[in-house]
Each structure stands twice: as C-alpha cells, then as structure tokens.
Design a protein around this motif. Sequence first.
Motif, PDB file in Angstrom:
ATOM      1  N   ALA A 333       0.829  -1.207   0.000  1.00 49.07           N
ATOM      2  CA  ALA A 333       0.000   0.000   0.000  1.00 49.07           C
ATOM      3  C   ALA A 333       0.867   1.263   0.000  1.00 49.07           C
ATOM      4  N   LEU A 334       1.931   1.263   0.769  1.00 52.31           N
ATOM      5  CA  LEU A 334       2.838   2.419   0.800  1.00 52.31           C
ATOM      6  C   LEU A 334       3.493   2.642  -0.554  1.00 52.31           C
ATOM      7  N   ILE A 335       3.806   1.544  -1.255  1.00 54.59           N
ATOM      8  CA  ILE A 335       4.361   1.663  -2.613  1.00 54.59           C
ATOM      9  C   ILE A 335       3.289   2.212  -3.562  1.00 54.59           C
ATOM     10  N   GLY A 336       2.060   1.684  -3.428  1.00 54.05           N
ATOM     11  CA  GLY A 336       0.965   2.143  -4.281  1.00 54.05           C
ATOM     12  C   GLY A 336       0.626   3.608  -4.055  1.00 54.05           C
ATOM     13  N   MET A 337       0.809   4.093  -2.829  1.00 56.49           N
ATOM     14  CA  MET A 337       0.547   5.496  -2.530  1.00 56.49           C
ATOM     15  C   MET A 337       1.697   6.408  -2.948  1.00 56.49           C
ATOM     16  N   GLU A 338       2.759   5.783  -3.449  1.00 58.57           N
ATOM     17  CA  GLU A 338       3.966   6.498  -3.896  1.00 58.57           C
ATOM     18  C   GLU A 338       4.612   7.270  -2.753  1.00 58.57           C
ATOM     19  N   ILE A 339       4.483   6.719  -1.536  1.00 56.86           N
ATOM     20  CA  ILE A 339       5.179   7.301  -0.389  1.00 56.86           C
ATOM     21  C   ILE A 339       6.626   6.837  -0.387  1.00 56.86           C
ATOM     22  N   LEU A 340       6.832   5.545  -0.648  1.00 55.14           N
ATOM     23  CA  LEU A 340       8.188   4.996  -0.638  1.00 55.14           C
ATOM     24  C   LEU A 340       8.902   5.344  -1.935  1.00 55.14           C
ATOM     25  N   ARG A 341      10.125   5.830  -1.800  1.00 56.94           N
ATOM     26  CA  ARG A 341      10.926   6.195  -2.964  1.00 56.94           C
ATOM     27  C   ARG A 341      11.557   4.947  -3.582  1.00 56.94           C
ATOM     28  N   GLU A 342      11.785   5.012  -4.897  1.00 50.15           N
ATOM     29  CA  GLU A 342      12.362   3.868  -5.600  1.00 50.15           C
ATOM     30  C   GLU A 342      13.776   3.568  -5.135  1.00 50.15           C
ATOM     31  N   ASP A 343      14.520   4.631  -4.745  1.00 50.48           N
ATOM     32  CA  ASP A 343      15.904   4.408  -4.338  1.00 50.48           C
ATOM     33  C   ASP A 343      16.040   4.077  -2.860  1.00 50.48           C
ATOM     34  N   SER A 344      14.907   3.941  -2.145  1.00 45.93           N
ATOM     35  CA  SER A 344      14.963   3.562  -0.729  1.00 45.93           C
ATOM     36  C   SER A 344      15.264   2.074  -0.600  1.00 45.93           C
ATOM     37  N   ASP A 345      15.849   1.717   0.522  1.00 42.22           N
ATOM     38  CA  ASP A 345      16.146   0.314   0.790  1.00 42.22           C
ATOM     39  C   ASP A 345      14.865  -0.380   1.255  1.00 42.22           C
ATOM     40  N   GLN A 346      14.192  -1.072   0.340  1.00 37.30           N
ATOM     41  CA  GLN A 346      12.894  -1.672   0.629  1.00 37.30           C
ATOM     42  C   GLN A 346      12.983  -2.770   1.694  1.00 37.30           C
ATOM     43  N   GLU A 347      14.103  -3.467   1.732  1.00 39.97           N
ATOM     44  CA  GLU A 347      14.260  -4.520   2.742  1.00 39.97           C
ATOM     45  C   GLU A 347      14.299  -3.925   4.149  1.00 39.97           C
ATOM     46  N   LEU A 348      15.026  -2.830   4.330  1.00 39.91           N
ATOM     47  CA  LEU A 348      15.091  -2.177   5.640  1.00 39.91           C
ATOM     48  C   LEU A 348      13.720  -1.631   6.039  1.00 39.91           C
ATOM     49  N   ILE A 349      13.014  -1.057   5.078  1.00 41.85           N
ATOM     50  CA  ILE A 349      11.673  -0.534   5.358  1.00 41.85           C
ATOM     51  C   ILE A 349      10.750  -1.681   5.768  1.00 41.85           C
ATOM     52  N   TRP A 350      10.831  -2.801   5.036  1.00 39.80           N
ATOM     53  CA  TRP A 350       9.988  -3.952   5.359  1.00 39.80           C
ATOM     54  C   TRP A 350      10.296  -4.456   6.772  1.00 39.80           C
ATOM     55  N   GLU A 351      11.554  -4.477   7.135  1.00 40.66           N
ATOM     56  CA  GLU A 351      11.935  -4.930   8.480  1.00 40.66           C
ATOM     57  C   GLU A 351      11.365  -4.005   9.556  1.00 40.66           C
ATOM     58  N   ASP A 352      11.398  -2.683   9.315  1.00 42.13           N
ATOM     59  CA  ASP A 352      10.815  -1.740  10.277  1.00 42.13           C
ATOM     60  C   ASP A 352       9.311  -1.934  10.390  1.00 42.13           C
ATOM     61  N   LEU A 353       8.652  -2.180   9.263  1.00 45.84           N
ATOM     62  CA  LEU A 353       7.207  -2.441   9.280  1.00 45.84           C
ATOM     63  C   LEU A 353       6.896  -3.745   9.999  1.00 45.84           C
ATOM     64  N   GLU A 354       7.760  -4.728   9.836  1.00 41.12           N
ATOM     65  CA  GLU A 354       7.572  -6.010  10.515  1.00 41.12           C
ATOM     66  C   GLU A 354       7.691  -5.840  12.029  1.00 41.12           C
ATOM     67  N   GLN A 355       8.619  -5.009  12.474  1.00 43.62           N
ATOM     68  CA  GLN A 355       8.750  -4.727  13.901  1.00 43.62           C
ATOM     69  C   GLN A 355       7.485  -4.059  14.433  1.00 43.62           C
ATOM     70  N   LEU A 356       6.899  -3.190  13.618  1.00 40.66           N
ATOM     71  CA  LEU A 356       5.656  -2.539  14.009  1.00 40.66           C
ATOM     72  C   LEU A 356       4.524  -3.564  14.086  1.00 40.66           C
ATOM     73  N   ARG A 357       4.508  -4.508  13.153  1.00 43.73           N
ATOM     74  CA  ARG A 357       3.487  -5.567  13.181  1.00 43.73           C
ATOM     75  C   ARG A 357       3.587  -6.386  14.457  1.00 43.73           C
ATOM     76  N   ILE A 358       4.825  -6.735  14.838  1.00 44.35           N
ATOM     77  CA  ILE A 358       5.039  -7.526  16.057  1.00 44.35           C
ATOM     78  C   ILE A 358       4.530  -6.759  17.276  1.00 44.35           C
ATOM     79  N   LYS A 359       4.755  -5.447  17.280  1.00 43.77           N
ATOM     80  CA  LYS A 359       4.285  -4.620  18.396  1.00 43.77           C
ATOM     81  C   LYS A 359       2.765  -4.687  18.506  1.00 43.77           C
TER      82      LYS A 359
END
Length: 552
Positions: A333-359
């Motif tokens: 959804a964040l990619i679809g909303m064009e919030i995440l930049r193409e040159d961002s490290d998607q793996e690191l972002i996914w890991e941060d989102l996963e930590q939020l999910r665990i919370k």
Amino acid sequence: MLRRKMRHLSRYQEIATALFHYGFGHIVRDLGLMDQVRRKSGRKPESDASMAKRIRLLLEELGPTFVKLGQVASTRSDLFPPMIISELETLQDHVPSFPFQEVKGIIEAELQASLPACFASFDEQPLAAASIGQVHRATLISGEEVVVKVRRPMIERLIETDLEIIADLLVMAEDRLSWVAQFQLVELFDEFAKVLRQELNFVIEADNTERIRKQSMESGYISAPRIYSDYSTKKVLTQSFIDGVKVTEATKAAGYQPKRIAEQFAKGMFEQMFVHGFFHGDPHPGNVFVTKANKVVLIDFGMVGRLSRRMRQELALLLIGLYKRDTNKVHRALIGMEILREDSDQELIWEDLEQLRIKYAMMEISEISLANALQEIFDIAHKHRCLVPSSLTVLLKSILSIERLLATLAPQLRIIDIIEPFGHDLVRERYDPIRAAKQMQEETIDLLRTLRYLPKELQHVIRAARRNELEMKMSISELDQLNHKIDQITNKLSFSIVLLSFSIIMAAVIVGGSLTAEQTILSRLPSLEIGLGIASFLFLWIIWAIVRSGRF
C-alpha cells in the motif's frame, strides 16, 4: 531580498527581537540578524519554559501569519516531535475585535449596497473574533437567520509581508543551517502559504462548505451550513445560523445522546474521506456543533483535505493490512501510494514495518489507535527519507480529532467497526471486474491516442535536429555550487589585482619622487595623498561589492 529587507525593516526587527527573547538567539546570530535585535529594558529572555512552549509563545506574539503557520505545522506530525505538535495544537489567536464601523464599511463596499438594504437586523457585537476575520449574527430581509464572517482590514497586506519575510529567512537558513533542509521547511512553507492564501479568500471557503453540504445530504450523517452566495464575496461570507451547541457540551445530562452523536460524526467524516475524497481538514470540537435534534453540523471549511480515488483504495488496503497485521499488505500500500521512494532500501523498510506488526500483534484491536498506528507508519517512511503527501497528514490530523471526540462522547465505540465497511467497499471497488475493464479501456484509448500522434512528434524532432535547432536541457545538481565557487575565485582574483595595482601605484609615486630633483607640477601637488586616496577608494569599493555579493 535586500530591497524587501529595507522595505520591511521594522517587521524584520520585530521577528529578530522575538526570536532572541524566546531563547532562539543562536538562530538570529546564524542568520546574521543580531543587529536587528532591539533589547527592551526590563524584559528578560524566556529560557525557563520548554522549547515547545517557547515556540508556541513566539508564534502567538508574532501574530496571525505565524499562528496560522504553527497550525498548519501541527498537521505535520511526520516531521515534528510529539511535544512540539501538542503545543502547536493549543495555539490561540490573541486578537481584539475590530470596530463595527469598519465591519459596516467592508460589507457595504463588497455587497455594493447599504447594510439596511441587505439585512433586516445586524448585531454590532461579534460572536467571535479571530486572526483572519470576525463573525456577526444577522437576519436577512427575507427573514433567514445567518452569521456573517467579515475579513479583518489590512490582513492581506500583513500576511503577504510576513510571507515575503519568511521566504527570505528560509532561503538564508537553507544556506547556513543544515537542519532546515532536514525538516523540509521550505516545502512545508510553500504548502502553508498556499493554504493561508486560500483561507483569505472566502469564496473558496464558501465553495468547500457547499460541496460538503451537498455530498452529505444523501446519507444524512452530518451536514454543513447553507451558503448565501448573493451575500458572499472574497471578504464577506454569509451562511445559515446553526442553532446548537458545541459537541463537547452535548452531554447526556443536557438532554443529548452522546453515543448517537459520536457515531454519526465518525460515519460522516469517514464517508467524506473514503467515499467522496473531500473532507473537513480540521474537525476539532470548536468546529463541530450539535442541534437539539442530535444532528451534527460542521463549520469553518477553510482547511479541507482531498484524496484521489487511487489514494483512497490504497489507504483502504493499508488499513486492512494494519488491522490484519499483514506487513506485506502495508508495504504494498505504501508503494501504491507512492510514499516509498524507488531508491529507498525496501528490505530495511519492510523490516521496520515487521517490527511494528510484532508490536501490534501483542495488542487487542480495540486497544489500537488508528491515528497512532498511521503516525508510526509515516514515521518509518520519514526515517527512510520518504515524503508523506500533505493530503495524508491532513487526513491523519482529522482521524486524530475523530478518535479524541469518540473517546470523550462514547468510549465504548470501536473506530475499526465504523471504518471497516468503508474500507471493504473500496477494496471491492478496486477489484471490481467491470470497473477494471472500464479502466483498461480508458488506458487503451489513451495509449492509442499517444501512438497516433507519435510519428508526427518524431518528425518534428528529426526536422529540428537537421536544422541544428534541437535543444537539450540538462539539470546538474551541483551547478549552483559550481557557479558559487567560480564567483568566489573571480572575486578573490579581482581582490588580488586591486591590491597589486595599489602597491604598484604607491611604489611608482614614491620612487619617482625620490629619483628626480626637479620641481615638477606633480611634486608640487600632494600626489602621494591623492594617489593613496584614489587607490584606497577603489580598494574599499571593490571589497564592499565582493562582500555584498556574499560570495567571498
């Protein structure tokens, strides 16, 4: 910039003095404005209060433009820490009402008619006064009770002056203060200036009010005042009088139904957001009224939010992913909303989102604050230098206001139960085969139209290339720095040449005077003094020119 600074010198002094007084002297010094500070006897700098409180007091002292700036900044919780946001949300307009004679003059000039010709009665005492304008109660000749909002005299000139000054200061600050770019203050200011100029134009507010009123009529969850366009202009806004109380006063003890009111308010706001994509941008309790029939009425549509259909569908996917604790859905959804930049490290972002999910996996759904969850997602985006669109920050502020109101009126209501149907409708609409086929048809037509004109466009390019008229535009990110460096080198070279010339002239005069014994016209003149004076003048002039350019 220099001309504007001279034109608005007294205002520059007020701003620099206020910054110094509230403990931001280091910023004044870094901007080179210490000479503008006017230290007042008996007034000591505010240093005991917290930084957040000092920012709020500073903005309130500097007046309407800066108060509005703080109010807009309070919607950007993705950029500023919670302690500052909470203070900015308490900003108040400390402005007196202006005289009735001025109110009368503005209305008659705008409506091109006398006050008695327009209104059967007009209350000289204002219902409320704010930085942009003040509100009076009145009755039309036809008998309808109305409120008339009148823009404050000279407010446009004051705000435009302040906007010019702030723009100048931000340009200076970008060059000298690294954190200005970090907080994206220039972009925020551009957004703020646009919003503020729209608030000055009551025609825009009237259009916003009418649009909300019409789109809410079918469901009837909430409503908005009726606009009387014949009595409304850029400086005067006439709308129906709301016979009700503020939502915080609509208690069970006063004979109201708080749970029903809260539910209607939340459904109405989510309908605006997810169905129509056009919603009230600042639904705090002062802008929400309740009639005796428990009907919710919104007022003050100076700030509104807009969401495209695509953004609404992606937002629905985000909310479903959030409540189902699905990291992949949130990330998509964040990619679809064009919030995440193409040159961002998607793996690191996914890991941060996963930590939020665990919370949130450890919490019951009823315990999850939607506003806080969205805020944390936007914080992750900001951490990875991704810019959240202003439409979503306005949405976040509105959702926060909804949650606070529900917590006050009906704590037992779960916001997820109210918002879920709207989200599922949007997701079904996204995957509706009929709509998908229609969208594919539209995209195919656009593609065919493009292909139709492509050969002609290519012919233009080839002809221009044959005539050597083909232009190519290049953007070099370091070009400004390169130009700046060249200016520095040129100015330093000029400085050296002037110094060398000055030395040669002096040496020639002294040597010439010592080698000849004859009395010449030159020797009878104070040539040494004249030469020194001319050379010194040229020397000081070029030094002043170089320093004034700021590139030495």
